[in-house]
Every structure is written in C-alpha cells, then in structure tokens.
Design a protein around this motif. Sequence first.
Motif, PDB file in Angstrom:
ATOM      1  N   GLU A   1      13.011  20.805  25.681  1.00 11.77           N
ATOM      2  CA  GLU A   1      12.358  19.463  25.790  1.00 11.77           C
ATOM      3  C   GLU A   1      11.271  19.575  26.955  1.00 11.77           C
ATOM      4  OE1 GLU A   1      16.714  19.264  24.532  1.00 11.77           O
ATOM      5  OE2 GLU A   1      15.627  20.265  26.221  1.00 11.77           O
ATOM      6  N   ARG A   2      10.533  18.483  26.787  1.00 13.31           N
ATOM      7  CA  ARG A   2       9.546  18.250  28.055  1.00 13.31           C
ATOM      8  C   ARG A   2       9.497  16.755  27.967  1.00 13.31           C
ATOM      9  NH1 ARG A   2       3.792  18.032  24.342  1.00 13.31           N
ATOM     10  NH2 ARG A   2       4.417  17.763  22.327  1.00 13.31           N
ATOM     11  N   PRO A   3       8.961  16.321  29.552  1.00 12.13           N
ATOM     12  CA  PRO A   3       9.159  15.053  29.943  1.00 12.13           C
ATOM     13  C   PRO A   3       8.258  14.040  29.512  1.00 12.13           C
ATOM     14  CG  PRO A   3       8.134  16.691  31.722  1.00 12.13           C
ATOM     15  CD  PRO A   3       8.648  17.337  30.705  1.00 12.13           C
ATOM     16  N   ALA A   4       8.617  12.879  29.552  1.00  9.80           N
ATOM     17  CA  ALA A   4       7.740  11.979  28.755  1.00  9.80           C
ATOM     18  C   ALA A   4       7.928  10.655  29.154  1.00  9.80           C
ATOM     19  CB  ALA A   4       7.519  11.959  27.246  1.00  9.80           C
ATOM     20  N   THR A   5       7.204   9.540  28.683  1.00  9.26           N
ATOM     21  CA  THR A   5       7.338   8.361  29.285  1.00  9.26           C
ATOM     22  C   THR A   5       6.726   7.312  27.958  1.00  9.26           C
ATOM     23  OG1 THR A   5       7.150   6.408  31.045  1.00  9.26           O
ATOM     24  CG2 THR A   5       5.459   7.662  30.587  1.00  9.26           C
ATOM     25  N   LEU A   6       7.370   6.113  28.200  1.00 11.02           N
ATOM     26  CA  LEU A   6       6.869   4.989  27.148  1.00 11.02           C
ATOM     27  C   LEU A   6       5.988   4.295  27.743  1.00 11.02           C
ATOM     28  CD1 LEU A   6      10.329   3.854  25.216  1.00 11.02           C
ATOM     29  CD2 LEU A   6       8.584   5.734  24.637  1.00 11.02           C
ATOM     30  N   ASP A   7       4.542   4.152  27.067  1.00  9.15           N
ATOM     31  CA  ASP A   7       3.784   3.048  27.349  1.00  9.15           C
ATOM     32  C   ASP A   7       3.868   1.709  27.149  1.00  9.15           C
ATOM     33  OD1 ASP A   7       3.105   2.805  24.645  1.00  9.15           O
ATOM     34  OD2 ASP A   7       1.218   4.117  24.641  1.00  9.15           O
ATOM     35  N   ALA A   8       3.092   0.757  27.238  1.00  8.91           N
ATOM     36  CA  ALA A   8       3.533  -0.721  27.176  1.00  8.91           C
ATOM     37  C   ALA A   8       3.638  -1.164  25.446  1.00  8.91           C
ATOM     38  CB  ALA A   8       2.412  -1.591  27.634  1.00  8.91           C
ATOM     39  N   ASN A   9       3.158  -0.095  24.696  1.00  9.38           N
ATOM     40  CA  ASN A   9       3.149  -0.187  22.938  1.00  9.38           C
ATOM     41  C   ASN A   9       4.292   0.438  22.649  1.00  9.38           C
ATOM     42  OD1 ASN A   9       1.146  -2.207  22.959  1.00  9.38           O
ATOM     43  ND2 ASN A   9      -0.299  -0.344  23.576  1.00  9.38           N
ATOM     44  N   GLY A  10       5.336   1.142  23.483  1.00 14.68           N
ATOM     45  CA  GLY A  10       6.333   2.173  23.047  1.00 14.68           C
ATOM     46  C   GLY A  10       5.819   3.456  22.525  1.00 14.68           C
ATOM     47  N   ARG A  11       4.757   3.743  22.864  1.00 12.06           N
ATOM     48  CA  ARG A  11       4.360   5.189  22.256  1.00 12.06           C
ATOM     49  C   ARG A  11       4.827   6.273  23.481  1.00 12.06           C
ATOM     50  NH1 ARG A  11      -1.995   3.590  21.181  1.00 12.06           N
ATOM     51  NH2 ARG A  11      -1.727   2.896  23.266  1.00 12.06           N
ATOM     52  N   VAL A  12       4.931   7.418  22.884  1.00  5.00           N
ATOM     53  CA  VAL A  12       5.509   8.390  23.795  1.00  5.00           C
ATOM     54  C   VAL A  12       4.379   8.967  24.543  1.00  5.00           C
ATOM     55  CG1 VAL A  12       6.695  10.670  23.805  1.00  5.00           C
ATOM     56  CG2 VAL A  12       7.545   8.691  22.304  1.00  5.00           C
TER      57      VAL A  12
ATOM     58  N   GLY B   1       2.441  17.630  32.296  1.00  6.78           N
ATOM     59  CA  GLY B   1       1.308  18.041  32.999  1.00  6.78           C
ATOM     60  C   GLY B   1       1.424  17.392  34.646  1.00  6.78           C
ATOM     61  N   VAL B   2       2.272  16.637  34.662  1.00  4.13           N
ATOM     62  CA  VAL B   2       2.722  15.972  36.067  1.00  4.13           C
ATOM     63  C   VAL B   2       3.908  16.158  36.760  1.00  4.13           C
ATOM     64  CG1 VAL B   2       2.875  13.796  37.042  1.00  4.13           C
ATOM     65  CG2 VAL B   2       1.546  13.708  35.057  1.00  4.13           C
ATOM     66  N   VAL B   3       5.040  16.715  35.796  1.00  8.34           N
ATOM     67  CA  VAL B   3       6.359  17.159  36.247  1.00  8.34           C
ATOM     68  C   VAL B   3       6.802  18.045  35.418  1.00  8.34           C
ATOM     69  CG1 VAL B   3       6.898  15.059  37.861  1.00  8.34           C
ATOM     70  CG2 VAL B   3       7.549  15.228  35.416  1.00  8.34           C
ATOM     71  N   PRO B   4       7.770  18.971  35.972  1.00 11.30           N
ATOM     72  CA  PRO B   4       8.111  20.020  34.928  1.00 11.30           C
ATOM     73  C   PRO B   4       9.457  19.698  34.007  1.00 11.30           C
ATOM     74  CG  PRO B   4       8.983  20.473  37.206  1.00 11.30           C
ATOM     75  CD  PRO B   4       7.934  19.347  37.353  1.00 11.30           C
TER      76      PRO B   4
ATOM     77  N   PRO C   1       0.171   4.913  32.248  1.00  7.65           N
ATOM     78  CA  PRO C   1       0.742   5.734  30.998  1.00  7.65           C
ATOM     79  C   PRO C   1      -0.497   6.006  30.025  1.00  7.65           C
ATOM     80  CG  PRO C   1       2.253   3.792  31.666  1.00  7.65           C
ATOM     81  CD  PRO C   1       1.109   3.797  32.442  1.00  7.65           C
ATOM     82  N   GLY C   2      -1.345   5.072  30.175  1.00  9.12           N
ATOM     83  CA  GLY C   2      -2.500   5.370  29.132  1.00  9.12           C
ATOM     84  C   GLY C   2      -3.421   6.344  29.399  1.00  9.12           C
ATOM     85  N   SER C   3      -3.187   6.920  30.611  1.00  9.52           N
ATOM     86  CA  SER C   3      -3.878   8.210  30.793  1.00  9.52           C
ATOM     87  C   SER C   3      -3.387   9.338  30.442  1.00  9.52           C
ATOM     88  CB  SER C   3      -4.467   7.875  32.236  1.00  9.52           C
ATOM     89  OG  SER C   3      -3.228   8.414  33.247  1.00  9.52           O
ATOM     90  N   LEU C   4      -2.373   9.400  30.151  1.00  2.75           N
ATOM     91  CA  LEU C   4      -1.384  10.575  29.829  1.00  2.75           C
ATOM     92  C   LEU C   4      -1.506  10.935  28.285  1.00  2.75           C
ATOM     93  CD1 LEU C   4       1.778   9.554  31.474  1.00  2.75           C
ATOM     94  CD2 LEU C   4       0.145  11.362  32.452  1.00  2.75           C
ATOM     95  N   PRO C   5      -1.607  12.374  27.922  1.00  2.11           N
ATOM     96  CA  PRO C   5      -1.693  12.613  26.475  1.00  2.11           C
ATOM     97  C   PRO C   5      -0.662  11.900  25.604  1.00  2.11           C
ATOM     98  CG  PRO C   5      -1.601  14.664  27.903  1.00  2.11           C
ATOM     99  CD  PRO C   5      -1.367  13.234  28.820  1.00  2.11           C
ATOM    100  N   LEU C   6      -1.051  11.604  24.641  1.00  2.00           N
ATOM    101  CA  LEU C   6      -0.132  10.825  23.574  1.00  2.00           C
ATOM    102  C   LEU C   6       0.423  11.940  22.713  1.00  2.00           C
ATOM    103  CD1 LEU C   6       0.733   7.956  22.113  1.00  2.00           C
ATOM    104  CD2 LEU C   6      -1.189   8.292  20.583  1.00  2.00           C
TER     105      LEU C   6
END
Length: 282
Positions: free
Chosen positions: A12-23, A28-31, A51-56
Amino acid sequence: MKLLRVGLPGRERPATLDANGRVRDLSGVVPDLAGDVLLPASLDRLKAIDPGSLPLIDGPVRIGPCVGRVGKFLCIGLNYADHAKESGAAVPKEPIVFSKATSAIIGPDDDVVIPRGSEKTDWEVELGVVIGSPTKYVSEADALSHVAGYCVVNDLSERAFQLEGTGQWVKGKSADTFGPIGPWLVTADEVPDPQGLDMWLDVDGKRYQNGSTKTMIFGVAFLVSFLSRFMSLQPGDIITTGTPPGVGMGQKPAPIYLRPGNRMVLGVAGLGEQHQTVRADA
C-alpha cells in the motif's frame, strides 16, 4: 483531513482525499501512514499541502488498512451498557481491556474469512482511535491531544473461541481478517467530539446495530488516559472502543452468526463505510 492507504496487500502507498473525494497520491511526500508520520508536526505538514497539487490516482483501487505497521491493537470490551446486557454481563466498573493480534488487520473492503472450526463468528462495529504522539500517564484532560485521528473498526469475534474455553479473549478476536480498519484515518481536527458519532452495521441488508458513541460507559479521553497508566502508547497504536447492542450473539430468540456469502456494511458518521463479504477458510 482524510488519509488512506491504497494498493495490493503489503504494498500500500499513502494517499489523501481531495475536496471532491478523489484519491491523491502522498507517496512522494511521506513513505507511509505509520510511525512518526502520525506525529502532530508531521500531520500539520500534510494539512498544509494543497491536495490538488498531488498526483491523482485514477481507476478502481483497493483501499488497504488506514494505518501501517500498527504496534498495538488494544480493545475495550462491554463498553456500552445495553451491549453488556444483551451479552448477559454486568456493567464493568472499569474498562475491560484485551488485544487483537495485528495480523488480523485487513482493509475495510477485504473479505472476512471464517476460521476453521468456527460456528459462532460475530460482528461488532466500533470507533477506532489512532494514537499520534507518544504518551504515558496522560491525564484525561490532555488525552485527546495525543490522538492522531479516528477510523471505523469491525471487531470480529469467534464467540466459542472467545468465551467457551479457558484463557483470554484474544484467541477469539485474532483470526486472520478479524480486524478491518478504515477506509480512512480522519484526523482529530475533523472530529471535535468523538462522543457524538452515530454508528451502524447491516448484514445482507438488515440493520442489526444502530447506536452512538454518546452511550459509551467510558469515553475516548478516559480510555486513552486509563490505558496509558499501564503501558506507553505509541504513534499508530489503535484502540477500538467497544460496540453498541445488536451483535449476533445477542439476537432473540436465538443468536445469529456469520455464514459464507453474507455481506456486511458498517460505518461511523464522518469516518466512512466498510463493505465485506464473508467466506470460509480454504
């Protein structure tokens, strides 16, 4: 902030949800979402990122456990008076503490596997508390400042293994797949009152559990403080805080237990939902 881990089991790799619920990809920021990444200063740095600056991350993706490398998986039993009643147990005078093996941890939508010899596999929707900063002997007043966030937990149990033999509850709580966590780790700033969260669990479309954390006997702050008297709590440790009534063991006129092919849907308000299919062990 809603944090999650995506990818194949063990990768697994770390991720976050943006304002539209996209992953959005955080690799590239944390392991990983584990250990020191859960410290308050680290979470503050993640919150400062757009979050919009992160890869989708496009397309269907497996959601894994929302925390990696969990050190301790601590559990509280009979923490709702009405659940204690349906279990035929007295309301405890202090928290009942047990543990689950961390090898039980799976993603929120992974299959739940009934272990060999089981006839009484049961469900339990619970609020999970994820520790963010190390603590020992913390006061109840300061306890929540050591919480990174919250998640949904299904504290699956094999009641015969748990209650009908000798020894500790851990053996009825620790089968592989008996610890789904996630889908998200919701940071504590988005959960101002952990004692005001509705929770529910359905099996095959029928609602069995429908409760609220407001009816806990021992609240989250008390539990963190209480546990810290007996052991240090470290970033990524999970405390699962008990279940409201409606478990299979408590059904009338007879208990109802999970069988292969059953489908569970469970959730906690603001923390997302889990969806699990039950199958037999090979």
